[in-house]
Design an enzyme around this catalytic site. Structure first.
Site, PDB file in Angstrom:
ATOM      1  N   ASP A  49       0.002   5.061   0.861  1.00  0.00           N
ATOM      2  CA  ASP A  49      -0.167   6.049   1.916  1.00  0.00           C
ATOM      3  C   ASP A  49      -0.211   5.390   3.288  1.00  0.00           C
ATOM      4  O   ASP A  49      -0.988   4.466   3.518  1.00  0.00           O
ATOM      5  CB  ASP A  49      -1.443   6.852   1.681  1.00  0.00           C
TER       6      ASP A  49
ATOM      7  N   ASP B 167       0.875  -1.158   0.000  1.00  0.00           N
ATOM      8  CA  ASP B 167       0.000   0.000   0.000  1.00  0.00           C
ATOM      9  C   ASP B 167       0.923   1.221   0.000  1.00  0.00           C
ATOM     10  O   ASP B 167       2.090   1.127   0.371  1.00  0.00           O
ATOM     11  CB  ASP B 167      -0.888  -0.024   1.236  1.00  0.00           C
TER      12      ASP B 167
END
Length: 213
Positions: free
Chosen positions: A11, A9
């Site tokens: 952020d 991922d």
């Protein structure tokens, strides 16, 4: 090594754009006369822009047409992208680049799997695109996390079956998406996980050592 690919991922894992999201959504909430604080902001982690807007509008006394919602979401994104232009390579935390280089040196394929439609722009601002063999973002999927589509597509882009891919996530929706994809997950930070991830990491910098055992 147990895995052949790592899907990150973006952020909250490789960088943090929380302050920019907060500022951009805060203005949207004002327009909708809806309360907005850090508790609401946390509910938006890992979900799509339109789903985030619906969460904010839950507490609004106003009613909006689908067209007005599209406009609000687009205006939020424009505010967010203006704020993202402030990002520099220094916004990637110390040690993250070294960890990515270590994983690549170990022969692992690396990908980004993010629901954000701005993932490529963020990687560009961070000057970090060279570390990844594939990037799957919100422009390439129809369903956001906790649906597994983004991770399954990232694995496909790497040319790997899901079972040999490890997801690195900081949000409960991402952990659920990884399980649905048939992938192990390393959980970063202290989220309220719905179930235990395969590994718990304080941050990404510890991942190479954890995988070496």
């Amino acid at each position: 090594m147990k895995y052949q690919g790592i899907i990150f991922d973006l952020d909250g894992v490789l960088c943090s754009t929380d302050r920019f999201h907060f500022q951009a959504w805060q203005q949207t909430a004002r327009e909708a006369k809806a309360p907005f604080d850090e508790a609401v902001n946390q509910r938006l982690r890992g979900v799509s822009r339109m789903e985030s807007l619906e969460i904010i509008l839950e507490a609004s006394p106003l009613t909006f047409t689908p067209e007005e919602k599209e406009r609000m979401a687009e205006e939020k994104n424009e505010r967010y992208r203006r704020l993202l232009r402030q990002m520099t390579p220094a916004d990637m935390p110390n040690g993250v680049r070294e960890a990515l280089e270590s994983l690549r040196a170990a022969g692992l394929k690396l990908a980004v799997g993010s629901s954000s439609k701005n993932a490529r722009f963020i990687l560009e601002r961070l000057e970090a695109g060279q570390y990844f063999d594939a990037v799957c973002d919100g422009t390439q999927i129809a369903r956001s996390k906790p649906h597994p589509e983004v991770f399954l597509k990232a694995a496909e882009m790497l040319g790997l079956p899901p079972a040999v891919c490890l997801v690195v996530e900081d949000a409960p929706a991402g952990l659920q998406a990884a399980r649905a994809a048939g992938m192990d997950c390393a959980g970063v930070g202290g989220a309220d996980w719905p179930f235990a991830p395969a590994y718990r990491l304080e941050d990404v910098t510890t991942l190479p050592a954890v995988l070496r055992g």
